[in-house]
Design a protein around this motif. Structure first.
Motif, mmCIF file in Angstrom:
data_model
loop_
_atom_site.group_PDB
_atom_site.id
_atom_site.type_symbol
_atom_site.label_atom_id
_atom_site.label_comp_id
_atom_site.label_asym_id
_atom_site.label_seq_id
_atom_site.Cartn_x
_atom_site.Cartn_y
_atom_site.Cartn_z
ATOM 1 N N ASP A 137 -67.047 -6.784 31.123
ATOM 2 C CA ASP A 137 -67.085 -5.402 31.607
ATOM 3 C C ASP A 137 -67.947 -5.311 32.858
ATOM 4 O O ASP A 137 -67.545 -4.713 33.874
ATOM 5 C CB ASP A 137 -67.677 -4.478 30.533
ATOM 6 N N LEU A 138 -69.125 -5.874 32.804
ATOM 7 C CA LEU A 138 -70.068 -5.787 33.917
ATOM 8 C C LEU A 138 -69.680 -6.714 35.067
ATOM 9 O O LEU A 138 -69.781 -6.342 36.241
ATOM 10 C CB LEU A 138 -71.474 -6.104 33.422
ATOM 11 N N ALA A 139 -69.200 -7.913 34.743
ATOM 12 C CA ALA A 139 -68.805 -8.843 35.794
ATOM 13 C C ALA A 139 -67.635 -8.294 36.598
ATOM 14 O O ALA A 139 -67.557 -8.492 37.819
ATOM 15 C CB ALA A 139 -68.439 -10.200 35.188
ATOM 16 N N TRP A 140 -66.728 -7.582 35.944
ATOM 17 C CA TRP A 140 -65.565 -7.064 36.666
ATOM 18 C C TRP A 140 -65.896 -5.819 37.474
ATOM 19 O O TRP A 140 -65.225 -5.529 38.457
ATOM 20 C CB TRP A 140 -64.412 -6.851 35.683
ATOM 21 N N VAL A 141 -66.932 -5.073 37.094
ATOM 22 C CA VAL A 141 -67.461 -4.045 37.998
ATOM 23 C C VAL A 141 -68.054 -4.736 39.230
ATOM 24 O O VAL A 141 -67.826 -4.316 40.370
ATOM 25 C CB VAL A 141 -68.517 -3.175 37.300
ATOM 26 N N ALA A 142 -68.813 -5.803 39.005
ATOM 27 C CA ALA A 142 -69.394 -6.554 40.118
ATOM 28 C C ALA A 142 -68.328 -7.095 41.054
ATOM 29 O O ALA A 142 -68.500 -7.117 42.281
ATOM 30 C CB ALA A 142 -70.243 -7.708 39.574
ATOM 31 N N HIS A 143 -67.217 -7.520 40.496
ATOM 32 C CA HIS A 143 -66.150 -8.180 41.253
ATOM 33 C C HIS A 143 -65.205 -7.175 41.897
ATOM 34 O O HIS A 143 -64.321 -7.561 42.673
ATOM 35 C CB HIS A 143 -65.363 -9.095 40.305
ATOM 36 N N GLY A 144 -65.362 -5.886 41.579
ATOM 37 C CA GLY A 144 -64.445 -4.881 42.103
ATOM 38 C C GLY A 144 -63.103 -4.867 41.414
ATOM 39 O O GLY A 144 -62.180 -4.174 41.868
ATOM 40 N N ARG A 145 -62.958 -5.585 40.324
ATOM 41 C CA ARG A 145 -61.707 -5.547 39.560
ATOM 42 C C ARG A 145 -61.591 -4.222 38.813
ATOM 43 O O ARG A 145 -60.484 -3.717 38.617
ATOM 44 C CB ARG A 145 -61.652 -6.716 38.577
ATOM 45 N N THR A 146 -62.720 -3.719 38.356
ATOM 46 C CA THR A 146 -62.799 -2.368 37.812
ATOM 47 C C THR A 146 -63.831 -1.608 38.634
ATOM 48 O O THR A 146 -64.585 -2.205 39.413
ATOM 49 C CB THR A 146 -63.195 -2.373 36.328
ATOM 50 N N ASP A 147 -63.866 -0.295 38.423
ATOM 51 C CA ASP A 147 -64.753 0.528 39.234
ATOM 52 C C ASP A 147 -65.996 0.972 38.477
ATOM 53 O O ASP A 147 -67.002 1.367 39.093
ATOM 54 C CB ASP A 147 -63.995 1.750 39.731
ATOM 55 N N ALA A 148 -65.950 0.932 37.151
ATOM 56 C CA ALA A 148 -67.098 1.330 36.344
ATOM 57 C C ALA A 148 -66.889 0.841 34.921
ATOM 58 O O ALA A 148 -65.767 0.519 34.502
ATOM 59 C CB ALA A 148 -67.275 2.855 36.355
ATOM 60 N N CYS A 149 -67.988 0.801 34.162
ATOM 61 C CA CYS A 149 -67.908 0.534 32.728
ATOM 62 C C CYS A 149 -68.934 1.416 32.025
ATOM 63 O O CYS A 149 -70.001 1.703 32.579
ATOM 64 C CB CYS A 149 -68.129 -0.945 32.398
ATOM 65 N N VAL A 150 -68.570 1.854 30.834
ATOM 66 C CA VAL A 150 -69.448 2.693 30.022
ATOM 67 C C VAL A 150 -69.589 2.018 28.664
ATOM 68 O O VAL A 150 -68.632 1.980 27.885
ATOM 69 C CB VAL A 150 -68.889 4.115 29.856
ATOM 70 N N ILE A 151 -70.759 1.466 28.403
ATOM 71 C CA ILE A 151 -71.015 0.725 27.170
ATOM 72 C C ILE A 151 -72.162 1.418 26.451
ATOM 73 O O ILE A 151 -73.292 1.422 26.942
ATOM 74 C CB ILE A 151 -71.379 -0.749 27.468
ATOM 75 N N LEU A 152 -71.876 2.020 25.315
ATOM 76 C CA LEU A 152 -72.903 2.794 24.610
ATOM 77 C C LEU A 152 -73.676 1.918 23.638
ATOM 78 O O LEU A 152 -73.835 2.241 22.450
ATOM 79 C CB LEU A 152 -72.259 3.994 23.903
ATOM 80 N N SER A 153 -74.151 0.807 24.145
ATOM 81 C CA SER A 153 -75.011 -0.103 23.382
ATOM 82 C C SER A 153 -75.749 -0.974 24.372
ATOM 83 O O SER A 153 -75.469 -0.947 25.567
ATOM 84 C CB SER A 153 -74.186 -0.958 22.405
ATOM 85 N N ASN A 154 -76.683 -1.768 23.866
ATOM 86 C CA ASN A 154 -77.486 -2.597 24.762
ATOM 87 C C ASN A 154 -78.185 -3.684 23.953
ATOM 88 O O ASN A 154 -79.185 -3.426 23.298
ATOM 89 C CB ASN A 154 -78.520 -1.744 25.493
ATOM 90 N N LYS A 155 -77.629 -4.866 23.974
ATOM 91 C CA LYS A 155 -78.261 -6.047 23.392
ATOM 92 C C LYS A 155 -78.522 -7.040 24.514
ATOM 93 O O LYS A 155 -77.641 -7.270 25.349
ATOM 94 C CB LYS A 155 -77.369 -6.688 22.326
ATOM 95 N N PRO A 156 -79.701 -7.647 24.584
ATOM 96 C CA PRO A 156 -80.034 -8.475 25.743
ATOM 97 C C PRO A 156 -79.075 -9.640 25.967
ATOM 98 O O PRO A 156 -78.765 -9.978 27.116
ATOM 99 C CB PRO A 156 -81.459 -8.964 25.442
ATOM 100 N N TRP A 157 -78.601 -10.257 24.877
ATOM 101 C CA TRP A 157 -77.694 -11.404 25.051
ATOM 102 C C TRP A 157 -76.330 -10.944 25.557
ATOM 103 O O TRP A 157 -75.631 -11.700 26.225
ATOM 104 C CB TRP A 157 -77.546 -12.180 23.740
ATOM 105 N N ASP A 158 -75.926 -9.713 25.236
ATOM 106 C CA ASP A 158 -74.654 -9.184 25.721
ATOM 107 C C ASP A 158 -74.736 -8.769 27.181
ATOM 108 O O ASP A 158 -73.769 -8.919 27.931
ATOM 109 C CB ASP A 158 -74.240 -7.949 24.917
ATOM 110 N N MET A 159 -75.851 -8.181 27.576
ATOM 111 C CA MET A 159 -75.915 -7.439 28.826
ATOM 112 C C MET A 159 -76.630 -8.138 29.975
ATOM 113 O O MET A 159 -76.280 -7.925 31.146
ATOM 114 C CB MET A 159 -76.624 -6.095 28.598
ATOM 115 N N ALA A 160 -77.643 -8.945 29.690
ATOM 116 C CA ALA A 160 -78.571 -9.362 30.750
ATOM 117 C C ALA A 160 -77.869 -10.051 31.918
ATOM 118 O O ALA A 160 -78.107 -9.709 33.085
ATOM 119 C CB ALA A 160 -79.662 -10.260 30.170
#
Length: 276
Positions: free
Chosen positions: A194-217
């Motif tokens: 989700d986040l890498a594809w926002v970075a890559h411009g493949r998607t324009d945004a992501c909304v993730i209603l959670s936060n675990k360090p191994w998932d997100m960092a």
């Protein structure tokens, strides 16, 4: 500060272990960790091998992995590796290629090195704090989409486990708001992508209603280094203690907050357990 370029090379070698095992070995036994939450035998094997590799290469750096307990990162900790051996385990176990090994180095609560390898898609992302974000060796940037009605926005998985019904009220409200305002809504089932594809411009945004360090960092750093903005639901800068992880290009920030803000806030009970 340690030599981040050297540690990037260490992270790339380590993440490549997981990527290779994903493409050469079967998931093995699948066990339940909780309500509709599973771990494969290969998740654990990858974590063990990467942890052992990092222990040899960087014996002075702590380690946190999703499997075998997970946990949190104390923001006073100098350096710690945060690993999701297979981000998108359910996808992987079902033969869906949207999965990745995600590894980050966190320095006092801030990701400073990130590597995400999606082996079935032949995508290798990496970022270093202050050094930009890359995919397969090429510099990447967030999209320049300015109209939310032309945006592709991905959302995180719906909740399972304790208090899932309450947590999903927020997710349903956000999904509904997005569906009425964006070009398309997508659910990939792997937060690092989700986040890498926002970075890559493949998607324009992501909304993730959670936060675990191994998932997100790793994904958070990759997005930040691509000139994307990563915040919590209140528009505050992302932190390891944030309840949510929202990534977007800068042009869409206010539009996305207008569309998603009210549903998130209306459904947020301050006494409810954090999303997961």
């Amino acid at each position: 500060m340690k030599d981040l370029d050297t540690l990037l090379a260490t992270a790339q070698d380590a993440a490549a272990i997981g990527a290779k095992l994903m493409t050469t070995q079967a998931p093995g036994t699948v066990q339940a960790k909780g309500d509709r939450d599973y771990v494969t035998e290969l998740d654990v094997r990858i974590q063990h091998q990467i942890r052992d590799h990092l222990a040899r290469a960087t014996p002075d750096i702590d380690f946190l992995g999703e499997e075998e307990g997970g946990g949190t990162i104390d923001e006073s900790t100098d350096y710690v590796w945060a690993l999701d051996p297979i981000d998108g385990t359910s996808n992987f176990a079902h033969g869906i290629p949207l999965c990745a090994t995600s590894l980050a180095l966190v320095h006092r609560g801030e990701p400073v090195v990130g590597v995400i390898i999606a082996p079935f898609l032949d995508l290798h992302y990496h970022a270093v704090k202050g050094g930009g974000a890359y995919c397969n060796g090429e510099r990447i940037h967030a999209s320049e989409t300015t109209d939310l009605s032309r945006a592709i926005v991905s959302i995180g998985d719906y909740a399972t486990g304790p208090a899932a019904a309450e947590k999903n009220e927020r997710r349903f409200a956000v999904t509904r708001a997005l569906a009425e305002n964006v070009e398309r809504v997508r659910m990939f089932g792997a937060a690092s992508l989700d986040l890498a594809w926002v970075a890559h411009g493949r998607t324009d945004a992501c909304v993730i209603l959670s936060n675990k360090p191994w998932d997100m960092a790793a994904g958070v750093l990759t997005a930040q280094e691509s000139a994307a903005l990563v915040t919590d639901a209140h528009g505050q800068p992302y932190e390891l203690t944030s309840r949510e992880t929202i990534g977007t290009n800068y042009a869409l920030t206010s539009q996305l907050k207008d569309v998603c803000g009210a549903p998130i806030y209306e459904n947020l009970n301050p006494n409810s357990p954090p999303s997961s």
